[in-house]
Design an enzyme around this catalytic site. Structure first.
Site, PDB file in Angstrom:
ATOM      1  CG  HIS A 267      -1.991  -1.007   1.215  1.00 35.52           C
ATOM      2  ND1 HIS A 267      -1.770  -2.297   1.643  1.00 35.52           N
ATOM      3  CD2 HIS A 267      -3.287  -0.948   0.823  1.00 35.52           C
ATOM      4  CE1 HIS A 267      -2.898  -2.991   1.514  1.00 35.52           C
ATOM      5  NE2 HIS A 267      -3.826  -2.193   1.020  1.00 35.52           N
TER       6      HIS A 267
ATOM      7  CG  ASP B 178      -4.165  -5.494  -4.093  1.00 31.24           C
ATOM      8  OD1 ASP B 178      -5.253  -4.986  -3.752  1.00 31.24           O
ATOM      9  OD2 ASP B 178      -3.331  -5.918  -3.277  1.00 31.24           O
TER      10      ASP B 178
END
Length: 599
Positions: free
Chosen positions: A247, A320
């Site tokens: 992230h 993702d």
């Protein structure tokens, strides 16, 4: 346990599977619908099918004023329905922060409203949405109460029960399907061999590739065969051995090709053998698979060469989230979706600028960088999943049936039975457990969570058994709060302290406040029970602790199981699905995989 699970399963099966999940159709019928639908779609509609994004608002056509403003800023229109219509979206992903997940009735109603927007006039090229969310259970779950809140993957790994894992997936899938969510982003197929992994940890079934493979395939069966929703095995080619969170950065996995074959690949092979409909990519670099330095999400070598070529996977590949740093460090936001498609991806999840990404893919086709035939390949896969999900017919859910089934008595019984199998007693050197029936005063302190309130739940468990109990939440406590907790502990016969990733002093707890809290409680000389409500590795960073248990999660059911185990009403049954290593010496095992005490 098997008999109990069988009884609960029978009750669960009595509740219908997700609305409009139709029986399997002949391949010819599926092919015919997909081909006909594709033939009637414009290029703009085809490209829209590739994208999955969030939308702001609890209602499809009448969101709150703040959500209208947020949609306008992000998408140029005000309502979720208008976002779907403008970009011909193939999917929408729900989050609490985008105000999609308030309660069961609202979620089901939102899903129906979005499906109405997707179907438009009902013309042949207008296709229902595949709605998704991250419902891994445990520490990553999006559905609000009263939904079934199962323990997460590592807790299921501790149970060693494929039956329990499958039942958890089935109940979860049934509840999601009831509200119109047909693509849970689960199960996790990553093998967590790095105790310092900042992003996977308890989201993984464990560190044993065989165990992870067994439970991954069990959950694919639970989601797809039993609940009739679309499982998503993630994160290919394996996110279990990283010290960087994708992230916020771009992790590099240093496994050799042989290590990848032995550690990371088996669970994905198992998912494919089980018939998984979707696999999610990871924003990680794996030089042994692709030395280019590109993340797997953008790597033709990994997605087309390894996943589709070597592993023989023919289903949907979903990226993702494309707003994560791991996929944005090397290329611009307009290039990422194009490169992902060229690599072999089908669904493009959450680009940071949907308009930019959508336009970039359209332009790449018009310029010849991507062929329309390549777009058709991905759209065919997506439409095939939608057909198998019954979305070629009516995509709508029965709102009243959803309200009745989500959090049903049978589902909550399944949660309790599965959770009871997971708690692991790691250390009981002082012979403190199980607790005697003596009258006592108890302090319950440490890490807490506003949504689940594990401190309050566990304290209530002690009070209900006759203890005089004080609940004192102390999440990442200040020095003053640590001193106050120690003062309280000195005045109680017993202290139970909850810790959550106390090992992580780099990011999560940079002041080591949880470690210092435990040390201060121990210094009182009163008995202290430490419970890890997330990663079991914390014991390696808590010197002198003699009584230590791992629940792997902080759900209400986990706290109820903990209370029962502490009081000797239930024997601890879980065994470590990972190895706990000595702090500072990862080569030395403190507690081996498979360790677990009982009484």
């Amino acid at each position: 346990m098997r008999k109990l699970l069988a009884a609960v399963t029978a009750a669960v099966v009595a509740i219908p599977a997700a609305a409009h999940a139709e029986p399997a159709h002949p391949p010819a019928a599926e092919h015919g619908w997909v081909t006909s639908t594709l033939r009637h779609m414009s290029l703009e509609q085809k490209v829209g099918q590739l994208f999955v994004t969030y939308v702001y608002g609890a209602d499809a056509t009448n969101p709150a004023a703040a959500d209208r403003t947020a949609n306008r800023a992000a998408f140029g229109v005000e309502t979720p329905a208008e976002v779907v219509d403008r970009f011909h979206l193939g999917g929408v992903v729900y989050f609490a922060w985008s105000h999609n997940l308030d309660n069961v009735r609202q979620i089901a109603t939102l899903s129906n409203g979005l499906q109405t927007a997707a179907r438009g006039t009902g013309a042949k090229g207008e296709v229902a949405l595949l709605i998704s969310t991250d419902q891994e259970q445990g520490v990553v779950q999006r559905m609000p109460a009263p939904s079934a809140q199962f323990p997460g993957s590592m807790a299921l790994g501790a149970s060693r029960s494929a039956d329990a894992a499958r039942l958890a997936a089935e109940v979860t899938g049934r509840e999601l399907g009831a509200v119109g969510i047909r693509q849970p982003y689960a199960p996790i197929a990553d093998v967590n061999v790095n105790p310092a992994n900042p992003v996977i940890g308890v989201r993984s079934f464990g560190a044993d590739p065989a165990l992870v493979s067994d439970l991954t395939s069990a959950q694919v069966a639970g989601f797809e065969r039993d609940a009739r929703v679309t499982a998503v095995a993630k994160h290919f080619p394996g996110h279990g051995d990283t010290a960087t969170d994708s992230h916020t950065g771009l992790p590099v996995i240093h496994h050799t090709r042989q290590q990848w074959d032995q550690i990371d690949a088996p669970a994905f092979r198992a998912a494919i053998a089980a018939g998984v409909d979707s696999i999610m990519t990871a924003h990680i670099v794996v030089p042994a698979l692709d030395p280019s330095g590109d993340p797997a999400t953008l790597s033709p070598t990994i997605l087309t060469g390894v996943l589709r070529g070597e592993l023989g996977y023919q289903g949907v590949v979903v990226t993702d989230a494309l707003n994560m740093a791991g996929v944005r460090t090397k290329y611009g936001d307009a290039r990422v979706p194009v490169l992902a498609l060229k690599a072999g991806a089908d669904q493009l999840l959450m680009p940071p600028d949907l308009g930019l990404a959508y336009g970039a893919v359209l332009q790449a086709v018009r310029d010849g960088e991507l062929t329309e035939r390549r777009i058709d390949e991905s759209v065919r896969r997506i439409l095939s999943v939608k057909y198998r999900q019954g979305l070629a017919g009516s995509p709508y859910v029965d709102v009243e049936a959803a309200v009745a089934s989500v959090g049903s008595t049978a589902h909550l019984a399944a949660v309790a039975q599965v959770t009871d199998r997971t708690l692991t007693a790691v250390r009981n050197d002082a012979g403190l457990l199980p607790l005697s029936g003596a009258d006592r005063s108890v302090l319950v302190t440490g890490w807490n969570n506003a949504a689940f309130n594990p401190i309050g739940r566990l304290a209530a468990g002690f009070t209900g058994r006759g203890s005089r109990t004080t609940a004192l939440p102390a999440t990442l406590p200040s020095d003053t709060a640590i001193a106050a907790a120690a003062t309280q502990a000195a005045q109680h016969d017993l202290t139970v302290v909850l810790v959550n990733k106390a090992w992580d002093t780099a990011v999560g707890d940079p002041r080591a406040s949880q470690q210092r809290l435990v040390a201060a409680l121990r210094a009182t000389g009163r008995p202290v029970i430490v419970v890890a409500v997330r990663d079991p590795y914390d014991i390696a960073y808590l010197p002198g602790v003699t009584t230590y248990l791992a629940t792997y999660t902080y759900t209400p059911a986990a706290m109820d199981t903990l209370a029962r185990v502490l009081h000797g009403e239930l024997p601890p049954q879980g065994r470590l699905p990972v190895t706990i290593v000595t702090a500072g010496d990862p080569g030395t095992a403190l507690y081996p995989l498979g360790h677990g005490l009982t009484w």
